[in-house]
Enzyme design. Structure first.
Site, PDB file in Angstrom:
ATOM      1  N   GLU A   1      -4.481  13.039   9.444  1.00  0.00           N
ATOM      2  CA  GLU A   1      -4.975  12.656   8.117  1.00  0.00           C
ATOM      3  C   GLU A   1      -6.333  12.000   8.328  1.00  0.00           C
ATOM      4  O   GLU A   1      -6.436  10.807   8.563  1.00  0.00           O
ATOM      5  CB  GLU A   1      -4.016  11.693   7.422  1.00  0.00           C
ATOM      6  CG  GLU A   1      -4.369  11.496   5.949  1.00  0.00           C
ATOM      7  CD  GLU A   1      -4.925  10.131   5.580  1.00  0.00           C
ATOM      8  OE1 GLU A   1      -5.431   9.987   4.467  1.00  0.00           O
ATOM      9  OE2 GLU A   1      -4.876   9.191   6.397  1.00  0.00           O
TER      10      GLU A   1
ATOM     11  N   ASP B   1      -1.571   8.954  10.116  1.00  0.00           N
ATOM     12  CA  ASP B   1      -2.244   8.296   8.992  1.00  0.00           C
ATOM     13  C   ASP B   1      -3.533   7.598   9.440  1.00  0.00           C
ATOM     14  O   ASP B   1      -3.547   6.872  10.433  1.00  0.00           O
ATOM     15  CB  ASP B   1      -1.280   7.266   8.388  1.00  0.00           C
ATOM     16  CG  ASP B   1      -1.904   6.510   7.233  1.00  0.00           C
ATOM     17  OD1 ASP B   1      -2.164   7.143   6.206  1.00  0.00           O
ATOM     18  OD2 ASP B   1      -2.146   5.294   7.382  1.00  0.00           O
TER      19      ASP B   1
ATOM     20  N   HIS C   1      -1.306  12.041  -2.723  1.00  0.00           N
ATOM     21  CA  HIS C   1      -0.988  10.739  -3.332  1.00  0.00           C
ATOM     22  C   HIS C   1      -2.228   9.851  -3.444  1.00  0.00           C
ATOM     23  O   HIS C   1      -2.175   8.804  -4.058  1.00  0.00           O
ATOM     24  CB  HIS C   1       0.069  10.034  -2.493  1.00  0.00           C
ATOM     25  CG  HIS C   1      -0.464   9.616  -1.157  1.00  0.00           C
ATOM     26  ND1 HIS C   1      -0.817  10.533  -0.192  1.00  0.00           N
ATOM     27  CD2 HIS C   1      -0.755   8.407  -0.656  1.00  0.00           C
ATOM     28  CE1 HIS C   1      -1.297   9.880   0.849  1.00  0.00           C
ATOM     29  NE2 HIS C   1      -1.273   8.598   0.600  1.00  0.00           N
ATOM     30  N   ASP C   2      -3.327  10.238  -2.789  1.00  0.00           N
ATOM     31  CA  ASP C   2      -4.521   9.403  -2.780  1.00  0.00           C
ATOM     32  C   ASP C   2      -5.513   9.833  -3.859  1.00  0.00           C
ATOM     33  O   ASP C   2      -5.362  10.878  -4.494  1.00  0.00           O
ATOM     34  CB  ASP C   2      -5.184   9.449  -1.399  1.00  0.00           C
ATOM     35  CG  ASP C   2      -4.498   8.495  -0.424  1.00  0.00           C
ATOM     36  OD1 ASP C   2      -3.965   7.467  -0.883  1.00  0.00           O
ATOM     37  OD2 ASP C   2      -4.498   8.787   0.786  1.00  0.00           O
TER      38      ASP C   2
ATOM     39  N   ARG D   1      -3.974   4.456  -8.022  1.00  0.00           N
ATOM     40  CA  ARG D   1      -3.477   5.712  -7.442  1.00  0.00           C
ATOM     41  C   ARG D   1      -2.044   5.984  -7.909  1.00  0.00           C
ATOM     42  O   ARG D   1      -1.562   7.114  -7.842  1.00  0.00           O
ATOM     43  CB  ARG D   1      -3.533   5.661  -5.905  1.00  0.00           C
ATOM     44  CG  ARG D   1      -4.953   5.709  -5.361  1.00  0.00           C
ATOM     45  CD  ARG D   1      -4.994   5.548  -3.858  1.00  0.00           C
ATOM     46  NE  ARG D   1      -4.491   4.247  -3.435  1.00  0.00           N
ATOM     47  CZ  ARG D   1      -4.304   3.890  -2.159  1.00  0.00           C
ATOM     48  NH1 ARG D   1      -4.597   4.738  -1.197  1.00  0.00           N
ATOM     49  NH2 ARG D   1      -3.844   2.694  -1.854  1.00  0.00           N
TER      50      ARG D   1
ATOM     51  N   HIS E   1      -2.809   0.665  11.783  1.00  0.00           N
ATOM     52  CA  HIS E   1      -2.511  -0.732  11.473  1.00  0.00           C
ATOM     53  C   HIS E   1      -1.019  -0.941  11.288  1.00  0.00           C
ATOM     54  O   HIS E   1      -0.276   0.018  11.056  1.00  0.00           O
ATOM     55  CB  HIS E   1      -3.244  -1.149  10.199  1.00  0.00           C
ATOM     56  CG  HIS E   1      -3.143  -0.113   9.099  1.00  0.00           C
ATOM     57  ND1 HIS E   1      -4.118   0.836   8.878  1.00  0.00           N
ATOM     58  CD2 HIS E   1      -2.166   0.169   8.211  1.00  0.00           C
ATOM     59  CE1 HIS E   1      -3.761   1.627   7.889  1.00  0.00           C
ATOM     60  NE2 HIS E   1      -2.573   1.244   7.469  1.00  0.00           N
TER      61      HIS E   1
ATOM     62  N   ARG F   1       2.576  12.853  10.450  1.00  0.00           N
ATOM     63  CA  ARG F   1       1.273  12.767   9.780  1.00  0.00           C
ATOM     64  C   ARG F   1       0.573  11.526  10.332  1.00  0.00           C
ATOM     65  O   ARG F   1       1.023  10.399  10.141  1.00  0.00           O
ATOM     66  CB  ARG F   1       1.482  12.643   8.276  1.00  0.00           C
ATOM     67  CG  ARG F   1       0.200  12.371   7.480  1.00  0.00           C
ATOM     68  CD  ARG F   1       0.581  12.109   6.024  1.00  0.00           C
ATOM     69  NE  ARG F   1      -0.544  11.803   5.171  1.00  0.00           N
ATOM     70  CZ  ARG F   1      -1.103  10.595   5.046  1.00  0.00           C
ATOM     71  NH1 ARG F   1      -0.678   9.576   5.765  1.00  0.00           N
ATOM     72  NH2 ARG F   1      -2.083  10.407   4.192  1.00  0.00           N
TER      73      ARG F   1
ATOM     74  N   GLN G   1      -2.845  -5.459   6.229  1.00  0.00           N
ATOM     75  CA  GLN G   1      -2.720  -4.323   7.164  1.00  0.00           C
ATOM     76  C   GLN G   1      -3.623  -4.609   8.360  1.00  0.00           C
ATOM     77  O   GLN G   1      -4.845  -4.473   8.263  1.00  0.00           O
ATOM     78  CB  GLN G   1      -3.125  -3.013   6.464  1.00  0.00           C
ATOM     79  CG  GLN G   1      -2.112  -2.566   5.417  1.00  0.00           C
ATOM     80  CD  GLN G   1      -2.664  -1.508   4.464  1.00  0.00           C
ATOM     81  OE1 GLN G   1      -3.624  -1.754   3.745  1.00  0.00           O
ATOM     82  NE2 GLN G   1      -2.035  -0.332   4.438  1.00  0.00           N
TER      83      GLN G   1
ATOM     84  N   ASP H   1       0.826  -1.205   0.000  1.00  0.00           N
ATOM     85  CA  ASP H   1       0.000   0.000   0.000  1.00  0.00           C
ATOM     86  C   ASP H   1       0.869   1.267   0.000  1.00  0.00           C
ATOM     87  O   ASP H   1       0.662   2.178   0.797  1.00  0.00           O
ATOM     88  CB  ASP H   1      -0.955  -0.024   1.214  1.00  0.00           C
ATOM     89  CG  ASP H   1      -2.024   1.062   1.151  1.00  0.00           C
ATOM     90  OD1 ASP H   1      -2.271   1.592   0.051  1.00  0.00           O
ATOM     91  OD2 ASP H   1      -2.606   1.373   2.211  1.00  0.00           O
TER      92      ASP H   1
HETATM   93  C1  GLC Z   1      -4.084   6.760   4.302  1.00  0.00           C
HETATM   94  C2  GLC Z   1      -3.103   6.883   3.153  1.00  0.00           C
HETATM   95  C3  GLC Z   1      -3.469   5.910   2.079  1.00  0.00           C
HETATM   96  C4  GLC Z   1      -3.458   4.533   2.650  1.00  0.00           C
HETATM   97  C5  GLC Z   1      -4.311   4.435   3.918  1.00  0.00           C
HETATM   98  C6  GLC Z   1      -4.021   3.189   4.677  1.00  0.00           C
HETATM   99  O1  GLC Z   1      -5.362   7.122   3.943  1.00  0.00           O
HETATM  100  O2  GLC Z   1      -3.078   8.191   2.677  1.00  0.00           O
HETATM  101  O3  GLC Z   1      -2.586   6.009   0.989  1.00  0.00           O
HETATM  102  O4  GLC Z   1      -3.940   3.631   1.683  1.00  0.00           O
HETATM  103  O5  GLC Z   1      -4.062   5.482   4.806  1.00  0.00           O
HETATM  104  O6  GLC Z   1      -2.811   3.299   5.374  1.00  0.00           O
END
Ligand code: GLC
Length: 628
Positions: A316, A274, A385-386, A509, A174, A272, A242, A131
């Site tokens: 995030e 996540d 990036h998403d 992506r 995770h 960040r 994950q 990922d």
């Molecule tokens: C966040 C990341 C994304 C990832 C997800 C799981 O949203 O930006 O790219 O797939 O977390 O870690």
């Protein structure tokens, strides 16, 4: 507790000025820590003691230079809110091969006025698929092909020397199935099994799934995966590799506190957080945005404040507008959680305005958000990036006469290039047959029509940048957007994405995660010049300090998005024409805002705007930042 650093021994070994500093910080921030832990755990005092001891151990070995940084940041708590603060985000390998390579391209960042660099996941992930690195197998090591922890420290120091703060991802919802914690659980350690959510049969997972939305319905349907070794259904919100952590276990919190403290001592300044929205689970809910998420953040932040107050947290949370603000601190968590949070709603509305050529929905939706705490800042962005998910609520749509579902479907069709007259070249990401939800991948330039040769594409790219740079907060530029990189046509043939490495499940992506071409190609120079100009204008515009609210106004002309910022120095009116034709702003509005039309200057061009027939005229896709 075994292996726990003893607080008194750690403190006794410190020089007295350091000890006093530490004790003063504990006095200041331990109440925040305790209040947060009390919302989470029964044995909260014991957990607080343990976390303070961890903080002391990290504080004791923190570099002199970083202690100095802590002092500077405490003296200038608004350092990240200043208009000169502009961020950049990139995968280190795609930007420059390795961490050492990144240092060689600092000139590009400095030239762009970047003060904050988010390098995408760089800690050791499981082998692909992982990922994009968001399946971490070892938080203490750097991804082998990028370098070592020493390289990370060296890069952080070099960046710091150039006034650039380093941000890294802290993946805390995770870990990779291969992480030692998960490996121990798989090996049958019952204590480690409690770090995860493992169920012997489908009974509880089914009960949870009744209210759980799917994140990757396409390549990872459902939120639980059967694992043969652990002989159970494991909570896996994202991919099956994950494993969601069980944050109701305080061991997990303490482990992450150590990870933060360790990397803060390596020179990381921003974490960040996540997928933070998913960290707390509650039956009968979407298991996102639960109140405990904010208590967890408050606890971690208090620990960081005690040991390394230079550190910032960036949430995030790509969630709906109604849940967004809590990540910057609301109610009892006010001023105590993340300093930064992604303004997902603004991002979505930028794309919605461009496609619909109308600013009314954006204005209404953004007006519904309560003001952000004045000590925080939104991360404003056009792309990351998403994928882009259409986080537009039915209520907001209805308030402007739209059907929410139909509008979201229109946006997907438009950006997938399927709508008549669309200039965009996006790809559909994660089509959900049940909800008919379709997210979009694609680079900024490709979504703005550059690949199709649309004559307005460059203007759209610059307008989108002007909105994020003129909104306040910390604008973050996604690598390649500043030079208008198009979709990467080889996205599915990369080592990370090749079907044989990803089990045949291509993650598109990667289409907007290209490699940076060095030297910067001539084709990108027009956009680069324009972005640079906007960044410079921003740095010279104190009205854009993040402590001042962005007040979105009801459009006077439906094609012009209006944002007022009432700064003690005077008001700034941002006007953004989202249409491919000339539009206007009535001069009356300038009067109403206390701006003197005769003395108004556009901060972007440095000239007075063009006024005719009682209105400021805007060229197609023109942006103005007006002050007088
Ligand atoms: C966040 C990341 C994304 C990832 C997800 C799981 O949203 O930006 O790219 O797939 O977390 O870690």
């Amino acid at each position: 507790m075994a292996g726990m650093p003893d607080l008194q021994t750690t403190l006794a070994a410190l020089p007295s000025h350091r000890r006093e500093m530490f004790e003063a910080r504990v006095e200041r921030w331990r109440p925040d820590l305790e209040a947060a832990l009390a919302l989470l755990y029964d044995d909260h005092t014991e957990v607080a003691d343990r976390l303070v001891a961890q903080a002391a151990a990290a504080f004791a070995v923190r570099d002199e230079e970083l202690h100095h940084l802590d002092l500077r940041r405490l003296l200038e708590p608004d350092w990240f809110q200043k208009p000169s603060m502009v961020g950049y985000a990139a995968y280190a390998d795609r930007f420059a091969g390795t961490l050492a390579g990144v240092a060689e391209h600092i000139d590009h960042l400095a030239d762009l006025g970047v003060c904050y660099l988010h390098l995408m996941p760089l800690l050791q992930p499981r082998p692909a698929p992982n990922d994009g690195g968001y399946a971490v197998a070892d938080y203490t090591r750097v991804r082998e092909d990028l370098g070592t922890v020493d390289d990370l420290r060296a890069l952080a120091r070099t960046l710091r020397g150039q006034g650039i703060s380093l941000c890294i991802d802290l993946v805390l919802n995770h870990v990779a199935r291969e992480h030692p914690w998960a490996a121990a659980a798989r090996a049958g350690d019952p204590r480690m099994r409690d770090w995860f959510w493992v169920f012997p049969d489908r009974k509880v997972p089914d009960a949870y799934e009744r209210t759980l939305p799917e994140v990757f319905p396409d390549f990872a349907p459902g939120s639980f995966s059967w694992d043969e070794e652990v002989r159970g259904w494991v909570w896996t919100t994202f991919n099956d590799y994950q494993w969601d952590l069980n944050w109701s276990n305080p061991e997990v919190l303490c482990a992450f506190a150590d990870i933060i403290l360790g990397h803060a001592n390596n020179g990381v300044e921003v974490f960040r957080l996540d997928a933070i929205a998913f960290t707390w689970k509650r039956m009968g809910t979407s298991c996102q945005n639960q109140p405990e998420v904010h208590a967890l953040t408050q606890a971690l932040r208090a620990v960081a404040r005690i040991a390394c107050p230079a550190v910032l947290f960036k949430a995030e949370a790509i969630v709906g507008p109604a849940d967004l603000l809590a990540y910057l601190g609301q109610g009892e968590h006010h001023g105590k959680v993340s300093d930064l949070a992604y303004h997902n709603s603004l991002m979505v509305q930028i794309w919605s305005m461009l496609a619909s050529k109308d600013a009314r929905l954006a204005a209404h939706a953004l007006q519904q958000l309560p003001p952000a705490p004045t000590s925080t800042a939104w991360i404003t962005y056009v792309r990351c990036h998403d994928d882009i998910g259409w986080a537009i609520s039915d209520e907001d749509a209805a308030a402007t006469g739209l059907d929410g579902h139909a509008h979201r479907a229109f946006l997907s069709d438009f950006y997938a290039g399927e709508f008549p007259g669309s200039w965009a070249e996006g790809l559909v990401f994660q089509e959900n047959p049940q909800t008919r939800d379709r997210r979009i991948s694609g680079s900024l330039a490709s979504l703005c029509g550059l690949g199709k040769g649309d004559p307005m594409a460059v203007r759209r790219i610059l307008l989108a940048h002007a909105v994020i740079l003129g909104y306040g907060g910390v604008p973050v530029i996604w690598m390649g957007d500043e030079i208008a990189l198009l979709n990467d046509p080889s996205w599915d043939q990369q080592p990370e994405t090749a079907p044989e490495r990803t089990g045949g499940r291509a993650d598109n992506r990667w289409v907007h995660r290209p490699r940076m071409p060095w030297p910067v190609p001539e084709s990108g120079s027009k956009v680069l010049d324009g972005v640079r100009r906007l960044v410079r204008a921003r740095a010279a515009t104190p009205h854009l300090h993040a402590s001042v609210q962005a007040e979105v106004l009801t459009p006077r002309d439906n094609g012009v998005f209006l944002v007022a910022r009432r700064h003690p120095l005077g008001t700034l009116l941002g006007a953004y024409n989202v249409m491919p034709e000339p539009r206007h702003v009535p001069v009356d509005l300038l009067h109403d805002l206390g701006l003197d039309p005769a003395a108004v200057v556009d901060r972007i061009s440095g000239y007075p705007p063009f006024v005719r027939e009682g209105a400021v005229q805007l060229a197609p896709y023109e942006a103005l930042w007006m002050t007088s």
